[in-house]
Design a protein around this motif. Structure first.
Motif, mmCIF file in Angstrom:
data_model
loop_
_atom_site.group_PDB
_atom_site.id
_atom_site.type_symbol
_atom_site.label_atom_id
_atom_site.label_comp_id
_atom_site.label_asym_id
_atom_site.label_seq_id
_atom_site.Cartn_x
_atom_site.Cartn_y
_atom_site.Cartn_z
ATOM 1 N N ALA A 168 0.828 -1.212 0.000
ATOM 2 C CA ALA A 168 0.000 0.000 0.000
ATOM 3 C C ALA A 168 0.858 1.256 0.000
ATOM 4 C CB ALA A 168 -0.936 -0.009 1.204
ATOM 5 N N THR A 169 1.950 1.258 0.756
ATOM 6 C CA THR A 169 2.786 2.461 0.846
ATOM 7 C C THR A 169 3.572 2.721 -0.432
ATOM 8 O OG1 THR A 169 4.478 1.119 1.957
ATOM 9 C CG2 THR A 169 3.005 2.443 3.359
ATOM 10 N N ASP A 170 3.686 1.711 -1.314
ATOM 11 C CA ASP A 170 4.345 1.925 -2.613
ATOM 12 C C ASP A 170 3.383 2.500 -3.651
ATOM 13 O OD1 ASP A 170 6.715 0.905 -1.660
ATOM 14 O OD2 ASP A 170 6.443 -1.093 -2.545
ATOM 15 N N PHE A 171 2.094 2.276 -3.456
ATOM 16 C CA PHE A 171 1.096 2.638 -4.470
ATOM 17 C C PHE A 171 1.146 4.119 -4.851
ATOM 18 C CE2 PHE A 171 -3.552 3.209 -5.666
ATOM 19 C CZ PHE A 171 -3.440 2.578 -6.898
ATOM 20 N N PRO A 172 1.233 5.070 -3.896
ATOM 21 C CA PRO A 172 1.287 6.482 -4.306
ATOM 22 C C PRO A 172 2.490 6.822 -5.185
ATOM 23 C CG PRO A 172 0.714 6.305 -1.991
ATOM 24 C CD PRO A 172 1.143 4.942 -2.426
ATOM 25 N N SER A 173 3.579 6.083 -5.041
ATOM 26 C CA SER A 173 4.759 6.360 -5.848
ATOM 27 C C SER A 173 4.609 5.842 -7.276
ATOM 28 C CB SER A 173 6.004 5.746 -5.193
ATOM 29 O OG SER A 173 7.163 6.042 -5.947
ATOM 30 N N TRP A 174 4.265 4.549 -7.421
ATOM 31 C CA TRP A 174 4.216 4.030 -8.795
ATOM 32 C C TRP A 174 2.924 4.381 -9.532
ATOM 33 C CZ3 TRP A 174 0.345 0.679 -9.942
ATOM 34 C CH2 TRP A 174 -0.091 -0.270 -8.996
ATOM 35 N N ALA A 175 1.831 4.576 -8.802
ATOM 36 C CA ALA A 175 0.576 4.933 -9.484
ATOM 37 C C ALA A 175 0.583 6.366 -9.993
ATOM 38 C CB ALA A 175 -0.618 4.714 -8.554
ATOM 39 N N THR A 176 1.499 7.190 -9.478
ATOM 40 C CA THR A 176 1.666 8.558 -10.001
ATOM 41 C C THR A 176 2.861 8.633 -10.946
ATOM 42 O OG1 THR A 176 3.061 9.205 -8.116
ATOM 43 C CG2 THR A 176 0.686 9.592 -7.910
ATOM 44 N N THR A 177 3.424 7.487 -11.284
ATOM 45 C CA THR A 177 4.591 7.327 -12.170
ATOM 46 C C THR A 177 5.832 8.058 -11.668
ATOM 47 O OG1 THR A 177 4.077 9.146 -13.724
ATOM 48 C CG2 THR A 177 3.081 6.992 -14.190
ATOM 49 N N ARG A 178 5.897 8.329 -10.372
ATOM 50 C CA ARG A 178 7.149 8.866 -9.830
ATOM 51 C C ARG A 178 8.258 7.817 -9.924
ATOM 52 N NH1 ARG A 178 3.379 12.089 -7.475
ATOM 53 N NH2 ARG A 178 4.065 14.139 -6.695
ATOM 54 N N THR A 179 7.874 6.573 -9.753
ATOM 55 C CA THR A 179 8.780 5.451 -9.927
ATOM 56 C C THR A 179 8.057 4.377 -10.738
ATOM 57 O OG1 THR A 179 8.065 4.585 -7.775
ATOM 58 C CG2 THR A 179 10.142 5.823 -7.826
ATOM 59 N N PRO A 180 8.777 3.544 -11.489
ATOM 60 C CA PRO A 180 8.127 2.497 -12.293
ATOM 61 C C PRO A 180 7.534 1.405 -11.406
ATOM 62 C CG PRO A 180 10.411 2.891 -13.011
ATOM 63 C CD PRO A 180 10.240 3.569 -11.689
ATOM 64 N N TRP A 181 6.363 0.928 -11.760
ATOM 65 C CA TRP A 181 5.746 -0.126 -10.952
ATOM 66 C C TRP A 181 6.616 -1.380 -10.934
ATOM 67 C CZ3 TRP A 181 4.534 -4.745 -13.292
ATOM 68 C CH2 TRP A 181 4.330 -4.745 -14.687
ATOM 69 N N ARG A 182 7.374 -1.599 -12.001
ATOM 70 C CA ARG A 182 8.234 -2.784 -12.075
ATOM 71 C C ARG A 182 9.364 -2.752 -11.046
ATOM 72 N NH1 ARG A 182 6.498 -1.724 -17.194
ATOM 73 N NH2 ARG A 182 5.665 -3.501 -18.394
ATOM 74 N N SER A 183 9.672 -1.580 -10.514
ATOM 75 C CA SER A 183 10.762 -1.478 -9.540
ATOM 76 C C SER A 183 10.294 -1.749 -8.109
ATOM 77 C CB SER A 183 11.400 -0.083 -9.612
ATOM 78 O OG SER A 183 10.517 0.906 -9.112
ATOM 79 N N HIS A 184 9.012 -2.047 -7.925
ATOM 80 C CA HIS A 184 8.457 -2.211 -6.585
ATOM 81 C C HIS A 184 8.062 -3.648 -6.256
ATOM 82 C CE1 HIS A 184 8.356 1.986 -5.272
ATOM 83 N NE2 HIS A 184 8.067 2.289 -6.525
ATOM 84 N N GLY A 185 8.475 -4.584 -7.063
ATOM 85 C CA GLY A 185 8.130 -5.970 -6.760
ATOM 86 C C GLY A 185 6.643 -6.253 -6.839
ATOM 87 N N VAL A 186 5.944 -5.557 -7.726
ATOM 88 C CA VAL A 186 4.508 -5.802 -7.902
ATOM 89 C C VAL A 186 4.311 -7.225 -8.433
ATOM 90 C CG1 VAL A 186 2.429 -5.094 -9.151
ATOM 91 C CG2 VAL A 186 4.045 -3.368 -8.327
ATOM 92 N N ALA A 187 3.462 -7.996 -7.759
ATOM 93 C CA ALA A 187 3.221 -9.388 -8.145
ATOM 94 C C ALA A 187 1.959 -9.491 -8.995
ATOM 95 C CB ALA A 187 3.086 -10.261 -6.903
ATOM 96 N N ILE A 188 2.022 -10.314 -10.030
ATOM 97 C CA ILE A 188 0.890 -10.516 -10.934
ATOM 98 C C ILE A 188 0.620 -12.005 -11.062
ATOM 99 C CG2 ILE A 188 0.049 -10.278 -13.301
ATOM 100 C CD1 ILE A 188 1.874 -7.810 -13.568
ATOM 101 N N THR A 189 -0.650 -12.382 -10.938
ATOM 102 C CA THR A 189 -1.078 -13.737 -11.259
ATOM 103 C C THR A 189 -2.203 -13.639 -12.275
ATOM 104 O OG1 THR A 189 -2.614 -13.752 -9.371
ATOM 105 C CG2 THR A 189 -0.428 -14.713 -9.024
ATOM 106 N N GLY A 190 -2.370 -14.718 -13.069
ATOM 107 C CA GLY A 190 -3.386 -14.667 -14.107
ATOM 108 C C GLY A 190 -2.799 -14.125 -15.397
ATOM 109 N N ASP A 191 -3.572 -13.328 -16.122
ATOM 110 C CA ASP A 191 -3.148 -12.798 -17.421
ATOM 111 C C ASP A 191 -2.120 -11.679 -17.208
ATOM 112 O OD1 ASP A 191 -2.916 -11.569 -19.924
ATOM 113 O OD2 ASP A 191 -4.990 -12.016 -20.460
ATOM 114 N N ALA A 192 -0.839 -12.049 -17.267
ATOM 115 C CA ALA A 192 0.231 -11.088 -16.989
ATOM 116 C C ALA A 192 0.302 -9.992 -18.042
ATOM 117 C CB ALA A 192 1.573 -11.818 -16.901
ATOM 118 N N GLU A 193 0.012 -10.335 -19.288
ATOM 119 C CA GLU A 193 0.058 -9.327 -20.354
ATOM 120 C C GLU A 193 -1.013 -8.260 -20.142
ATOM 121 O OE1 GLU A 193 -0.235 -8.940 -25.252
ATOM 122 O OE2 GLU A 193 -0.201 -10.919 -24.297
#
Length: 261
Positions: free
Chosen positions: A224-249
Motif C-alpha cells: 500500500a505504501t508503494d502505491f502512491p509512488s508508482w501509481a503517479t509514475t514517480r517510480t516504475p511499478w516494475r521497480s516495486h516488486g509488484v506481483a501478478i497472477t493470471g493474465d500477466a500481459e
C-alpha cells in the motif's frame, strides 16, 4: 471507519514537523517534483488549501490543465519569504481541517464537485485529496531529494489516501484503457491496505468494488505504501516488486496505463 479529518490533521502535522527541521540551505534545493524547489512544493500545499476559500477555487473547477494551474499558483509565491510560505500552509490547512468536517455527513458530502480535467467527485473526498497530496509530496518529492528519513504513516492516513486514489483511478485516464474488457483484482498490502475488484463499465471507466473473486482476469499485489509512488509514475511499478497472477500481459498493460496526478 476511517477518520478522514484526523488523518488530514496528522498529515498536516507531519508536513509542519518536517518543515521545522529544514535548514536555510535546504529550502531552495531541488525537489523530485519536476521544476519545483523544496520551498515550491510547500507553497503548492499551502496554495491548494488557501484556494478553497477564495475565487481561485473556480479556476481549479474549470481547469483543463491542473498541473499548469498549480505551476501558476506556485509562481505567484516564488519570491515569498520562507516564513510566509510556511505560514500560509499552517494557517489555511488549519482552516481547511475545520471546514472539512462539514463535507463529511450526508447529504452535503455526496454533492459532486468538478476538479478540472480530473472529473467530478463527492465533496466528502476533499480531505482525502489533500491528505494524499501532502503525503505524496512529502514522502516522494521532498524527503528523498534531501536524503532525509521518510516520515511514518498510519492506517487512517493510508486508507484515506487509497480511497481518493481509487476514486481517481476509476475515472481519470479512461481514454488510455478503453481496450480493457475484463475485471482485474488489486490487493494493496500492509498499513491501510485492502483488496478491490476493478470492473470495466465502458469507455475505459471502472467500477471499484471491495473484495475480489475468481472472475478476475488477473490479480495485482503491491505494498500500500508503494502505491502512491508508482501509481503517479514517480517510480516504475516494475521497480516495486509488484506481483501478478493470471493474465500477466493484460495486467502489465493495465499497470502501464496508470498515471494518477
Amino acid at each position: 471507519m476511517t477518520d478522514h479529518i484526523a488523518a488530514f490533521r496528522r498529515e498536516r502535522d507531519a508536513v509542519l514537523d518536517f518543515c521545522a527541521q529544514l535548514t536555510p540551505a535546504e529550502w531552495p534545493a531541488p525537489s523530485r517534483a519536476a521544476g519545483w524547489r523544496v520551498r515550491d512544493v510547500i507553497a503548492h500545499l499551502g496554495s491548494e488549501c488557501h484556494q478553497n476559500f477564495g475565487p481561485d477555487v473556480v479556476k481549479v473547477m474549470r481547469s483543463r490543465n491542473i498541473e499548469r494551474l498549480n505551476d501558476d499558483f506556485v509562481a505567484r509565491r516564488a519570491d515569498w519569504e520562507i516564513d510566509r510560505v510556511v505560514g500560509e500552509f499552517a494557517t489555511w490547512s488549519s482552516r481547511m481541517a475545520l471546514a472539512a468536517r462539514a463535507t463529511q455527513p450526508w447529504p452535503l458530502g455526496s454533492i459532486r464537485i468538478p476538479i478540472g480535467e480530473l472529473g467530478s467527485y463527492p465533496l466528502r473526498l476533499l480531505p482525502s485529496i489533500l491528505t494524499f497530496d501532502f503525503h505524496t509530496h512529502l514522502r516522494h518529492d521532498i524527503a528523498p531529494a534531501l536524503d532525509k528519513e521518510i516520515p511514518a504513516t498510519d492506517g487512517d492516513r493510508m486508507r484515506s489516501i487509497l480511497e481518493w486514489m481509487l476514486a481517481l483511478l476509476a475515472n481519470f485516464g479512461a481514454s488510455d484503457r478503453i481496450w480493457l474488457d475484463r475485471p482485474i483484482g488489486l490487493t494493496l498490502t500492509g498499513t491501510g491496505g485492502g483488496t478491490w475488484r476493478l470492473e470495466p463499465i465502458g469507455r475505459g471507466r471502472l467500477r471499484v468494488l471491495a473484495g475480489s473473486d475468481d472472475r478476475t482476469a488477473a490479480e495485482i499485489v503491491s505494498a500500500a505504501t508503494d502505491f502512491p509512488s508508482w501509481a503517479t509514475t514517480r517510480t516504475p511499478w516494475r521497480s516495486h516488486g509488484v506481483a501478478i497472477t493470471g493474465d500477466a500481459e493484460l495486467a502489465g498493460r493495465f499497470l502501464d496505463s496508470i498515471n494518477l496526478v
